[in-house]
Design a protein around this motif. Structure first.
Motif, PDB file in Angstrom:
ATOM      1  N   SER A 228     -42.385 -33.506   5.375  1.00 15.61           N
ATOM      2  CA  SER A 228     -41.596 -33.358   4.160  1.00 15.61           C
ATOM      3  C   SER A 228     -40.299 -34.142   4.248  1.00 15.61           C
TER       4      SER A 228
ATOM      5  N   ASN B 151     -40.075 -26.326   2.025  1.00 14.54           N
ATOM      6  CA  ASN B 151     -41.470 -26.702   1.815  1.00 14.54           C
ATOM      7  C   ASN B 151     -41.805 -26.719   0.324  1.00 14.54           C
ATOM      8  N   VAL B 152     -42.872 -27.421  -0.020  1.00 15.55           N
ATOM      9  CA  VAL B 152     -43.367 -27.359  -1.388  1.00 15.55           C
ATOM     10  C   VAL B 152     -43.762 -25.910  -1.676  1.00 15.55           C
ATOM     11  N   ASP B 153     -43.294 -25.381  -2.780  1.00 20.05           N
ATOM     12  CA  ASP B 153     -43.617 -24.009  -3.183  1.00 20.05           C
ATOM     13  C   ASP B 153     -45.042 -24.007  -3.731  1.00 20.05           C
TER      14      ASP B 153
ATOM     15  N   LEU C 138     -46.590 -24.749  -7.406  1.00 22.55           N
ATOM     16  CA  LEU C 138     -47.506 -25.881  -7.579  1.00 22.55           C
ATOM     17  C   LEU C 138     -48.813 -25.424  -8.211  1.00 22.55           C
TER      18      LEU C 138
ATOM     19  N   ILE D  12     -46.369 -36.235  -2.792  1.00 20.61           N
ATOM     20  CA  ILE D  12     -45.637 -35.503  -1.753  1.00 20.61           C
ATOM     21  C   ILE D  12     -45.256 -36.477  -0.650  1.00 20.61           C
TER      22      ILE D  12
ATOM     23  N   THR E  90     -41.894 -29.821  -9.399  1.00 21.38           N
ATOM     24  CA  THR E  90     -42.280 -28.538  -8.819  1.00 21.38           C
ATOM     25  C   THR E  90     -41.221 -28.092  -7.816  1.00 21.38           C
TER      26      THR E  90
ATOM     27  N   PRO F  49     -42.484 -32.751  -6.152  1.00 21.28           N
ATOM     28  CA  PRO F  49     -41.522 -31.746  -5.678  1.00 21.28           C
ATOM     29  C   PRO F  49     -40.081 -32.190  -5.907  1.00 21.28           C
ATOM     30  N   SER F  50     -39.206 -31.241  -6.056  1.00 17.13           N
ATOM     31  CA  SER F  50     -37.799 -31.538  -6.346  1.00 17.13           C
ATOM     32  C   SER F  50     -37.124 -32.293  -5.218  1.00 17.13           C
ATOM     33  N   SER F  51     -37.675 -32.221  -4.011  1.00 18.69           N
ATOM     34  CA  SER F  51     -37.052 -32.879  -2.857  1.00 18.69           C
ATOM     35  C   SER F  51     -37.455 -34.340  -2.711  1.00 18.69           C
TER      36      SER F  51
ATOM     37  N   CYS G  43     -39.326 -26.194  -4.473  1.00 14.69           N
ATOM     38  CA  CYS G  43     -39.429 -26.044  -3.021  1.00 14.69           C
ATOM     39  C   CYS G  43     -38.925 -24.654  -2.651  1.00 14.69           C
TER      40      CYS G  43
END
Length: 975
Positions: free
Chosen positions: A660, A634-636, A640, A656, A627, A606-608, A629
């Protein structure tokens, strides 16, 4: 008069006495905090935050809580199972004397061991000065122009040097030549690191093979000085040969030896690495020890690890800061050249202080004594009829023992000594600064047969020529800066150490509310055992029967951590969280390969995610696919799912962080795990936020396949100013065979080598130099788990969540929390959104961070994971009074911002823009600012908390990068 009545004895005994000492919130505090949050009970709060789908249904199976005294007694019994012997093994680990003034005032001092990584320069000037001393010490001893502020251990430093060379030289070869005379653990870690990167490691087993390999194409070569068996080689011609192939020449060098030997920088080396362990840090079964790396000036912008540089502050005075951070993984992410984010700062400080205390003359004398004693031992062995394999040596002798090897080893063992067995007819003896005349006599006795007279030391009393060839003897000066030539009395040293500590903010003074970093109590009872001789003075490759205490500690701690995480197996070898990530991804990669799926190399992140995640994936040869968010952080899951389908044939893993990185328990985590599994991938759950999970949810139960833990976060090992750390890697059942191995550790130095040793090599090799990594600090986490038990660990998690929600609720009218669950709650940390303030007042999140220094606080995590925000993590150890003091400071700063918004102060002339304020800036000269000196001082309540005065004003980062200077500041700069 109070009436005393008889009470049941059980009520007077409190085995769980440590729990309220670790947790700062009592029942009355909890009731008040819950009322502010708007929840009826802690149970209701936790049930409303932790998704019911992942909540634990059974308690962790741990021993019940023990009192501090009981836990210490139990650990003392475990430690007693280790057998402390006189170690002559060497192999990069030596006995050393930690000067008591450094032992008590640095290694055992919370002002040093509870500090955080010096990302906030103004409150880290003391430890950064110590690190600049470290860098200067390394540069001077190696004669290289630039050095970093420490690495994890010598083996990983050598592996990092390999990759630094590959990206820095003109050669396009994939061959890396390694002398077989390097330490075996270094070779093993290099082989582990090289394999996924497609680097061919050529290990030469003879001088002829070494010369032949250098004559062929290669991008770099590595040699050891002195060689692992003690020989001293003139490598000048070898450097020339590597340069002819446009390659780099790397040297793993012993710093103490370099006080007497011509340093590598004087004969053309490109990169020099090694360990500073023998500069005052006990062996500790392998760590923690500060490794070092120095290099040519043109490599500096690719140099891995932290680099402390000199800049200027707002008043034009010299100030230290972390330099060239654009090199580091937290910025470069999947383009990073290394995932190393953890140094060994506390051991680096010890090493630098050792050099400051002894000075150049003291270090040279220590080295001369070691070299002289080595020559004496050699002469005595020759008198006994033994042949030395090499004519040259500094501290290590290689002795041809013929058929007497076993007898000698057994006699040495019986006398309490460990020797290093190289082969059935070869033994090594390594001396150090702790070697005594009695030790030498004991060695001779072990080698002498019954009818032989032991040599007399008296014949060499007038001196003996060292076994260092004249052409290799150092003539250049080193450590000429005044700092290394001033503090040689204990009084002077004590005051110097104190003066540096006074410049810094650590947990012994104030809350450090860093999100994602979990700066909690490092209890004194947890710290006491690390300097016990039974833990501190064990060689990592001592015979197994001498390490039974460490084996029991390892077994128990791994079992307890499995209970906390829900995983089936754990390795404690990784000596940093970044190393744990790397080891976990290696396990996933090896599992795929074992099933014929070596082509699976895509890692979804994830980008975060924290910067080490994509950097680690890159290091194991995976292709990073980012991927998205969603708006809630949150993870999209839709994105994903699309990426899983797109890369289904190549999907290796997803990484992950849970909760988060945005501080929220994502409700779809089980769905996420199932989705990745359906497409053939494995799920890596970053353990950075385990302080929100222990006792309430377990990643190994809700779908994770691999996690790393940060024992220096959740399990109380102190950060030490930026290291040491421990990053255990945890896996599910089918990945257990792919945990890190350590073939070197299986070779018992006091026993004859097994004929089939090579066949037992693990599928995933060593990731750290020692089999238990930073073994000496593992007792800290053992003590924490033993004293807390399942009850205490769960309460700690729930209290951390309670405290974060209390701060979020108290500050919501001043700084909105950026991400929260639908009911408005957060996990164990909250992200305060300061971005609107930029438009309304010109104030940035960095301005608020600097102003917090005036109020006596280390700032929360700045601009991560979202630029323009502060991420706050209070932990369970802070009292309500300290939480309220932080909240009061944040509210006071918001009121200052409102004055700017109302036009009472100009946007460029206010206490936030000029923060932090030094005492000198407030007390001297014309003032002429729009606010008063009293406002600048920011004293909330002088009666309740001592005022901290920052030693420097705001540091100019850009100036420091434009004018890069990473050694001790000339004294003239302070005139």
């Amino acid at each position: 008069m109070l009436m005393q009545t008889a009470r049941p004895l059980g009520e007077l005994e409190n085995p769980a006495e440590f729990i309220p000492r670790h947790i700062g919130i009592d029942e009355a505090d909890e009731r008040h905090m819950l009322s502010v949050i708007g929840e009826a009970s802690r149970r209701a709060l936790i049930d409303g935050i932790v998704p019911r789908a992942i909540a634990r249904t059974s308690a962790m199976k741990l021993p019940p809580p023990a009192s501090e005294a009981t836990a210490l007694a139990e650990l003392r019994a475990i430690a007693a199972r280790n057998k402390v012997m006189r170690s002559f093994i060497g192999q990069g680990y030596h006995g050393t004397f930690t000067p008591p003034v450094i032992l008590r005032n640095v290694l055992e001092n919370p002002a040093w061991y509870t500090a955080y990584t010096p990302y906030q320069a103004e409150i880290s000037q003391g430890r950064m000065e110590a690190l600049v001393n470290f860098q200067t010490m390394v540069c001077d001893l190696t004669a290289m122009p630039i050095a970093n502020a420490s690495m994890l251990d010598e083996a990983t430093a050598a592996a990092e040097a390999m990759t630094l060379a590959r990206r820095s030289v003109k050669s396009r070869s994939h061959r890396f030549v390694v002398s077989g005379d390097c330490h075996p653990q270094t070779i093993e870690v290099i082989q582990t690191r090289a394999r996924p990167l497609g680097i061919e490691v050529v290990v030469t087993q003879s001088q002829d093979a070494w010369k032949a390999a250098l004559a062929a194409e290669h991008f770099a070569a590595l040699a050891q000085v002195p060689a692992t068996h003690g020989r001293l080689d003139d490598l000048r011609a070898d450097v020339v040969q590597s340069h002819l192939h446009q390659g780099a020449f790397i040297v793993a060098a012993d710093l103490l030896a370099l006080t007497l030997l011509v340093p590598p920088g004087e004969w053309g080396a490109d990169i020099v690495v090694g360990t500073t362990q023998r500069f005052g840090m006990p062996m500790g079964a392998g760590g923690p020890h500060a490794a070092y790396m120095a290099c040519r000036d043109e490599y500096k912008r690719s140099l891995p690890g932290r680099l402390v540089g000199v800049s200027v502050d707002a008043h034009g005075n010299p100030a230290y800061r972390l330099a060239l951070q654009t090199r580091e993984q937290h910025i470069r992410r999947e383009k990073a050249t290394s995932n190393i984010c953890t140094a060994q700062v506390l051991p680096a400080v010890v090493a630098s202080m050792y050099a400051v205390y002894h000075g150049p003359q003291g270090l040279r004398r220590i080295a001369q004594r070691v070299a002289a004693f080595t020559a004496v031992v050699a002469a005595g062995l020759e008198e006994l009829g033994f042949e030395l394999a090499h004519a040259s040596a500094f501290d290590t002798l290689c002795v041809r023992t013929g058929d007497a090897t076993r007898r000698i080893v057994e006699r040495a063992r019986a006398a309490g000594c460990n020797l290093r067995v190289l082969a059935r007819d070869l033994l090594c003896i390594a001396l150090d600064e702790t070697t005594t005349r009695e030790d030498i006599a004991l060695l001779w006795s072990a080698f002498a047969e019954r009818d032989q007279a032991v040599p007399s030391f008296a014949q060499w009393e007038k001196g003996i020529e060292p076994l260092i060839p004249e052409s290799l003897r150092r003539t250049s000066d080193f450590l000429t800066h005044p700092v290394f030539n001033t503090h040689h009395s204990e009084t002077g040293m004590l005051r110097y150490i104190r003066s540096l500590a006074d410049k810094d903010l650590a947990l012994d003074r104030t809350m450090i509310p860093l999100g994602s970093c979990t700066m909690k109590l490092n209890a004194t009872s947890e710290m006491i055992p690390i300097t016990w001789p039974e833990f501190a003075h064990i060689h990592p490759f001592a015979p197994r029967e001498q390490r039974e205490g460490y084996a029991e500690l390892d077994e128990q701690l791994r079992a307890w951590l499995c209970q906390a995480t829900g995983y089936a197996g754990i390795s404690l070898q990784p000596n940093a969280g970044s190393q744990g990530e790397y080891a976990g991804l290696l396990a996933i990669k090896a599992w795929h390969e074992s099933r014929g799926d070596a082509h699976r190399n895509v890692c979804l992140i994830p980008s975060s995610a924290h910067g080490t995640n994509p950097a680690s994936a890159q290091m194991v040869g995976m292709q990073v696919v980012v991927t998205a968010c969603d708006a809630g952080g949150n993870v999209d899951l839709a994105d994903l799912e699309a990426k899983c389908r797109q890369h289904a044939d190549k999907l290796a893993a997803v990484m992950i962080t849970y909760p988060s990185t945005h501080g929220v328990f994502e409700t779809g985590v089980k769905e996420l795990c199932a989705m990745v599994h359906r497409h053939g991938g494995r799920v890596y759950v970053d353990g950075a936020n385990m302080n929100a999970l222990v006792g309430v949810a377990a990643p190994g139960e809700f779908g994770g396949d691999v996690s790393h833990l940060n024992l220096h976060k959740t399990f109380c090992i102190p950060h030490g100013g930026g290291g040491p750390g421990v990053g255990p890697v945890c896996v599910v059942e089918d990945l257990v065979p792919f945990l890190p191995g350590h073939a070197t550790a299986e070779s018992q130095p006091g026993s004859l080598p097994a004929a089939d040793a090579a066949s037992t090599a693990p599928r995933v090799g060593a990731v750290s130099a020692a089999p238990l990594g930073n073994a000496a600090v593992l007792p800290i986490s053992w003590m924490y788990c033993r004293m807390m038990g399942a009850e205490g660990l769960t309460l700690a998690t729930e209290t951390a969540i309670l405290s974060a929600n209390y701060i979020s609720a108290r500050l919501k009218d001043h700084y909105p929390t950026l991400y929260a669950s639908p009911n408005g709650h957060v996990a164990h940390e909250c992200i305060l959104d300061l971005r609107p303030l930029k438009d309304s007042s010109g104030v940035s999140a960095e301005d608020v961070a600097k102003r917090l220094i005036d109020y006596g606080f280390h700032a929360p995590t700045l601009s991560f994971p979202v630029p323009g925000t502060l991420m706050v993590e209070p932990t369970e150890s802070e009292t309500l009074a300290e939480l309220d003091r932080f909240i009061a400071a944040m509210i006071a700063i918001r009121e200052e911002i409102r004055r700017i918004e109302r036009g009472e102060w100009p946007q460029e002339d206010n206490p936030l823009k000029h923060a932090p304020h030094t005492a000198s800036s407030l007390l001297t000269g014309e003032w002429g600012r729009a606010y008063s000196r009293e406002v600048g001082a920011a004293i909330l309540d002088a009666r309740r908390h001592a005022k901290y005065w920052p030693p420097v004003g705001r540091v100019d980062n850009a100036w420091g990068d434009r004018n890069l200077f990473c050694s001790c500041v000339p004294m003239s700069a302070y005139d």
